[in-house]
Design a protein around this motif. Structure first.
Motif, PDB file in Angstrom:
ATOM      1  N   LEU A 174      31.653  37.522  40.127  1.00 54.30           N
ATOM      2  CA  LEU A 174      30.327  37.645  39.530  1.00 54.30           C
ATOM      3  C   LEU A 174      30.424  37.967  38.042  1.00 54.30           C
ATOM      4  CD1 LEU A 174      27.247  37.727  39.966  1.00 54.30           C
ATOM      5  CD2 LEU A 174      27.486  40.181  40.371  1.00 54.30           C
ATOM      6  N   GLY A 175      31.300  38.892  37.685  1.00 54.61           N
ATOM      7  CA  GLY A 175      31.430  39.291  36.286  1.00 54.61           C
ATOM      8  C   GLY A 175      31.898  38.163  35.396  1.00 54.61           C
ATOM      9  N   GLU A 176      32.841  37.360  35.889  1.00 50.99           N
ATOM     10  CA  GLU A 176      33.413  36.288  35.062  1.00 50.99           C
ATOM     11  C   GLU A 176      32.575  35.016  35.076  1.00 50.99           C
ATOM     12  OE1 GLU A 176      37.586  35.476  35.361  1.00 50.99           O
ATOM     13  OE2 GLU A 176      38.021  37.480  36.135  1.00 50.99           O
ATOM     14  N   LYS A 177      31.982  34.683  36.242  1.00 48.67           N
ATOM     15  CA  LYS A 177      31.350  33.376  36.375  1.00 48.67           C
ATOM     16  C   LYS A 177      29.885  33.429  36.779  1.00 48.67           C
ATOM     17  CE  LYS A 177      35.625  30.864  37.124  1.00 48.67           C
ATOM     18  NZ  LYS A 177      36.306  29.784  37.886  1.00 48.67           N
ATOM     19  N   GLY A 178      29.351  34.631  36.956  1.00 49.55           N
ATOM     20  CA  GLY A 178      27.928  34.758  37.241  1.00 49.55           C
ATOM     21  C   GLY A 178      27.514  34.420  38.648  1.00 49.55           C
ATOM     22  N   PHE A 205      28.953  34.566  43.108  1.00 52.55           N
ATOM     23  CA  PHE A 205      29.970  34.890  44.112  1.00 52.55           C
ATOM     24  C   PHE A 205      30.574  33.635  44.723  1.00 52.55           C
ATOM     25  CE2 PHE A 205      27.047  38.643  44.462  1.00 52.55           C
ATOM     26  CZ  PHE A 205      27.934  39.581  43.954  1.00 52.55           C
ATOM     27  N   ALA A 206      29.894  32.510  44.594  1.00 57.34           N
ATOM     28  CA  ALA A 206      30.300  31.271  45.262  1.00 57.34           C
ATOM     29  C   ALA A 206      31.262  30.467  44.390  1.00 57.34           C
ATOM     30  CB  ALA A 206      29.075  30.443  45.627  1.00 57.34           C
ATOM     31  N   VAL A 207      32.307  31.130  43.894  1.00 56.10           N
ATOM     32  CA  VAL A 207      33.275  30.486  43.007  1.00 56.10           C
ATOM     33  C   VAL A 207      34.675  30.953  43.392  1.00 56.10           C
ATOM     34  CG1 VAL A 207      31.657  30.311  41.081  1.00 56.10           C
ATOM     35  CG2 VAL A 207      33.082  32.356  41.319  1.00 56.10           C
ATOM     36  N   SER A 208      35.672  30.355  42.757  1.00 58.11           N
ATOM     37  CA  SER A 208      37.064  30.770  42.960  1.00 58.11           C
ATOM     38  C   SER A 208      37.762  30.775  41.606  1.00 58.11           C
ATOM     39  CB  SER A 208      37.781  29.816  43.919  1.00 58.11           C
ATOM     40  OG  SER A 208      37.868  28.521  43.343  1.00 58.11           O
ATOM     41  N   ASP A 209      39.065  31.070  41.620  1.00 56.92           N
ATOM     42  CA  ASP A 209      39.927  30.910  40.455  1.00 56.92           C
ATOM     43  C   ASP A 209      39.441  31.683  39.229  1.00 56.92           C
ATOM     44  OD1 ASP A 209      42.166  29.971  39.136  1.00 56.92           O
ATOM     45  OD2 ASP A 209      41.136  28.210  38.353  1.00 56.92           O
ATOM     46  N   THR A 210      39.518  32.983  39.290  1.00 56.59           N
ATOM     47  CA  THR A 210      39.126  33.822  38.168  1.00 56.59           C
ATOM     48  C   THR A 210      40.340  34.314  37.384  1.00 56.59           C
ATOM     49  OG1 THR A 210      39.220  35.831  39.519  1.00 56.59           O
ATOM     50  CG2 THR A 210      37.114  34.650  39.435  1.00 56.59           C
ATOM     51  N   MET A 211      40.072  34.878  36.222  1.00 56.28           N
ATOM     52  CA  MET A 211      41.125  35.516  35.441  1.00 56.28           C
ATOM     53  C   MET A 211      41.746  36.653  36.242  1.00 56.28           C
ATOM     54  SD  MET A 211      40.822  37.270  31.651  1.00 56.28           S
ATOM     55  CE  MET A 211      39.994  38.761  32.237  1.00 56.28           C
ATOM     56  N   PHE A 212      40.907  37.401  36.956  1.00 53.47           N
ATOM     57  CA  PHE A 212      41.393  38.485  37.800  1.00 53.47           C
ATOM     58  C   PHE A 212      42.398  37.957  38.822  1.00 53.47           C
ATOM     59  CE2 PHE A 212      41.039  40.768  41.842  1.00 53.47           C
ATOM     60  CZ  PHE A 212      41.367  42.050  41.454  1.00 53.47           C
ATOM     61  N   CYS A 213      42.052  36.841  39.484  1.00 53.78           N
ATOM     62  CA  CYS A 213      42.968  36.251  40.471  1.00 53.78           C
ATOM     63  C   CYS A 213      44.299  35.892  39.827  1.00 53.78           C
ATOM     64  CB  CYS A 213      42.354  34.992  41.070  1.00 53.78           C
ATOM     65  SG  CYS A 213      40.887  35.264  42.074  1.00 53.78           S
ATOM     66  N   LYS A 214      44.217  35.254  38.679  1.00 54.61           N
ATOM     67  CA  LYS A 214      45.433  34.786  38.029  1.00 54.61           C
ATOM     68  C   LYS A 214      46.355  35.933  37.647  1.00 54.61           C
ATOM     69  CE  LYS A 214      45.018  31.706  34.717  1.00 54.61           C
ATOM     70  NZ  LYS A 214      44.787  31.124  33.357  1.00 54.61           N
ATOM     71  N   TYR A 215      45.771  36.984  37.076  1.00 51.65           N
ATOM     72  CA  TYR A 215      46.602  38.041  36.484  1.00 51.65           C
ATOM     73  C   TYR A 215      46.934  39.189  37.436  1.00 51.65           C
ATOM     74  CZ  TYR A 215      45.579  35.693  32.077  1.00 51.65           C
ATOM     75  OH  TYR A 215      45.474  34.774  31.059  1.00 51.65           O
ATOM     76  N   THR A 216      46.199  39.328  38.530  1.00 53.05           N
ATOM     77  CA  THR A 216      46.509  40.432  39.446  1.00 53.05           C
ATOM     78  C   THR A 216      47.005  39.956  40.808  1.00 53.05           C
ATOM     79  OG1 THR A 216      44.277  40.615  40.345  1.00 53.05           O
ATOM     80  CG2 THR A 216      44.757  41.853  38.348  1.00 53.05           C
ATOM     81  N   ARG A 217      46.917  38.670  41.065  1.00 53.91           N
ATOM     82  CA  ARG A 217      47.405  38.118  42.328  1.00 53.91           C
ATOM     83  C   ARG A 217      48.489  37.054  42.096  1.00 53.91           C
ATOM     84  NH1 ARG A 217      44.890  41.950  43.680  1.00 53.91           N
ATOM     85  NH2 ARG A 217      43.254  42.111  45.279  1.00 53.91           N
ATOM     86  N   ASN A 259      24.661  45.305  35.880  1.00 56.15           N
ATOM     87  CA  ASN A 259      23.296  44.989  35.455  1.00 56.15           C
ATOM     88  C   ASN A 259      22.748  43.812  36.251  1.00 56.15           C
ATOM     89  OD1 ASN A 259      23.327  47.000  33.486  1.00 56.15           O
ATOM     90  ND2 ASN A 259      24.195  45.635  31.945  1.00 56.15           N
ATOM     91  N   GLU A 260      21.436  43.663  36.249  1.00 57.75           N
ATOM     92  CA  GLU A 260      20.830  42.572  37.007  1.00 57.75           C
ATOM     93  C   GLU A 260      21.442  41.234  36.610  1.00 57.75           C
ATOM     94  OE1 GLU A 260      16.683  42.313  37.355  1.00 57.75           O
ATOM     95  OE2 GLU A 260      16.385  44.430  37.812  1.00 57.75           O
ATOM     96  N   SER A 261      21.777  40.438  37.629  1.00 61.07           N
ATOM     97  CA  SER A 261      22.348  39.116  37.362  1.00 61.07           C
ATOM     98  C   SER A 261      21.264  38.062  37.478  1.00 61.07           C
ATOM     99  CB  SER A 261      23.478  38.811  38.356  1.00 61.07           C
ATOM    100  OG  SER A 261      22.945  38.536  39.643  1.00 61.07           O
ATOM    101  N   GLU A 262      21.523  36.936  36.860  1.00 59.54           N
ATOM    102  CA  GLU A 262      20.537  35.854  36.857  1.00 59.54           C
ATOM    103  C   GLU A 262      20.295  35.329  38.257  1.00 59.54           C
ATOM    104  OE1 GLU A 262      20.094  31.459  34.778  1.00 59.54           O
ATOM    105  OE2 GLU A 262      21.192  33.038  33.726  1.00 59.54           O
ATOM    106  N   ILE A 296      23.587  37.211  48.863  1.00 61.45           N
ATOM    107  CA  ILE A 296      24.869  37.706  48.345  1.00 61.45           C
ATOM    108  C   ILE A 296      26.001  37.413  49.321  1.00 61.45           C
ATOM    109  CG2 ILE A 296      26.165  39.814  47.804  1.00 61.45           C
ATOM    110  CD1 ILE A 296      23.547  40.951  46.642  1.00 61.45           C
ATOM    111  N   HIS A 297      25.788  37.762  50.594  1.00 60.19           N
ATOM    112  CA  HIS A 297      26.848  37.597  51.585  1.00 60.19           C
ATOM    113  C   HIS A 297      27.201  36.128  51.810  1.00 60.19           C
ATOM    114  CE1 HIS A 297      28.508  38.530  55.866  1.00 60.19           C
ATOM    115  NE2 HIS A 297      29.447  38.594  54.949  1.00 60.19           N
ATOM    116  N   ASN A 298      26.186  35.267  51.871  1.00 58.82           N
ATOM    117  CA  ASN A 298      26.462  33.842  52.073  1.00 58.82           C
ATOM    118  C   ASN A 298      27.229  33.257  50.893  1.00 58.82           C
ATOM    119  OD1 ASN A 298      25.274  33.684  54.601  1.00 58.82           O
ATOM    120  ND2 ASN A 298      23.251  33.180  53.792  1.00 58.82           N
ATOM    121  N   ASP A 299      26.895  33.677  49.677  1.00 59.41           N
ATOM    122  CA  ASP A 299      27.622  33.177  48.511  1.00 59.41           C
ATOM    123  C   ASP A 299      29.048  33.724  48.471  1.00 59.41           C
ATOM    124  OD1 ASP A 299      25.438  31.737  47.805  1.00 59.41           O
ATOM    125  OD2 ASP A 299      25.158  32.649  45.833  1.00 59.41           O
TER     126      ASP A 299
END
Length: 354
Positions: free
Chosen positions: A315-319, A321-333, A255-258, A285-288
């Motif tokens: 994007l899904g977890e933190k809204g 692209f310009a972020v790191s350290d997600t739940m996905f990273c922790k649990y799948t990597r 869905n549209e993001s803020e 998007i690409h720069n972020d």
């Protein structure tokens, strides 16, 4: 419920766009997913496959991949898969009491019995069982049962998708819980030890991938090359109406993001992929995404193996692209890498000791 079905016209125009922008390498995978692909008749896929093969140069390998829940499988479908050497992915979440917890028909009845009929039909036709299993917080409590189940049905390959926050899935079963780290770590370690004990009877994606990530990790972060999820138009995702996006496939259904608005970048009937590279939306998007990768590189000790994470999950977890350290990273990597790396180091130590 969206009942839109992709047309041959959309497929043909998509191929035209891919060819005009020279996006093909020596092999291309066409993945049919989202919804249930088998609701379309076999005749549609025969036409689509012939169209794709006709338009794509003969020196390029075309791999057809269908992700299905098996509830509509018939012998005719098996004959089709065999004839065209289709790579089949199966959505199956483990034994009946786990699978039917979430995968149900509209009448509320679980789909497990139908899926297992499909499994037996695939085995009868010597079609490999390549399975994607979603691991919710509930199913993570049963690693022994899950491993035994997939071993018992003769799975050839299993990938575990930890219940993620992405696209329209705004909440994970792990979201508001303090014991998730222990639950998932125990799930992985139990699966790993059971797998070794039983002689690795099938491929587990999370184990195989981590060994490869360790084996082929770059000497420094500067040498690390981002995954295809981070490369513009390495993946092209197209909707039934011809709308398209890139990077993570799930982004098309977000869905549209803020920050970014709609993640639809264009439509194959109106836009080439190359012209999208110059638009304000794509550049934002690409720069972020690149900023997020740089942040991962500077802050995460696992960057050499992960190489920047998955934009859709960020994007899904933190809204953003310009972020790191997600739940996905922790649990799948991170967790699987730690477990496999510990095993590698123990093996080296035992060799040196002997």
């Amino acid at each position: 419920m969206d009942k839109s079905r992709i047309t041959l016209e959309v497929i043909e125009k998509t191929i035209d766009r891919v060819l005009e922008d020279s996006l093909l390498s020596e092999r291309v995978t066409v993945l049919w997913h989202a919804g249930e692909p088998l609701v379309l008749p076999i005749s549609f896929y025969e036409e689509a496959f012939h169209l794709i093969r006709k338009k794509i140069p003969s020196n390029i390998m075309v791999i057809q991949n269908i992700q299905t829940n098996l509830t509509l499988l018939t012998q005719e479908w098996c004959d089709f898969f065999t004839k065209y050497n289709v790579d089949l992915g199966i959505s199956l979440d483990g034994p009946k009491f786990l699978h039917d917890h979430n995968r149900v028909h509209r009448n509320g009845k679980g789909t497990y019995d139908q899926v297992l009929q499909g499994v037996e039909l695939l085995k009868k036709n010597n079609i490999p069982l390549r399975i994607i299993c979603v691991i919710s917080k509930n199913s993570a409590m049963f690693p022994e049962e899950i491993h035994s189940f997939f071993h018992s049905i003769g799975a050839s390959w299993v990938g575990f998708n930890i219940d993620e926050i992405e696209a329209d899935n705004k909440v994970s079963s792990y979201s508001d819980s303090d014991d998730c780290d222990d639950i998932i770590y125990n799930f992985y370690t139990t699966i790993f030890e059971r797998h070794k004990k039983e002689g690795r009877p099938f491929v587990i994606r999370e184990i195989r991938d981590q060994y490869n990530r360790i084996k082929y990790a770059p000497l420094s972060n500067e040498d690390a090359v981002g995954s295809h999820l981070l490369q513009p138009f390495a993946i092209v995702t197209v909707s039934p109406k011809g709308d398209f996006s890139t990077f993570c496939p799930e982004m098309l259904n977000t869905n549209e993001s803020e920050l970014y608005g709609s993640l639809v970048l264009g439509n194959v009937f109106s836009n080439s992929f190359s012209e999208i590279l110059k638009t304000e939306k794509f550049l934002k998007i690409h720069n972020d995404i690149k900023s997020g990768v740089e942040l991962c590189k500077n802050t995460c000790e696992y960057f050499g193996a992960c190489r920047g994470g998955a934009p859709g999950n960020k994007l899904g977890e933190k809204g953003s692209f310009a972020v790191s350290d997600t739940m996905f990273c922790k649990y799948t990597r991170k967790m699987p890498i730690e477990i496999v790396l510990t095993d590698v180091l123990e093996s080296i130590h035992n060799i040196q000791r002997n």
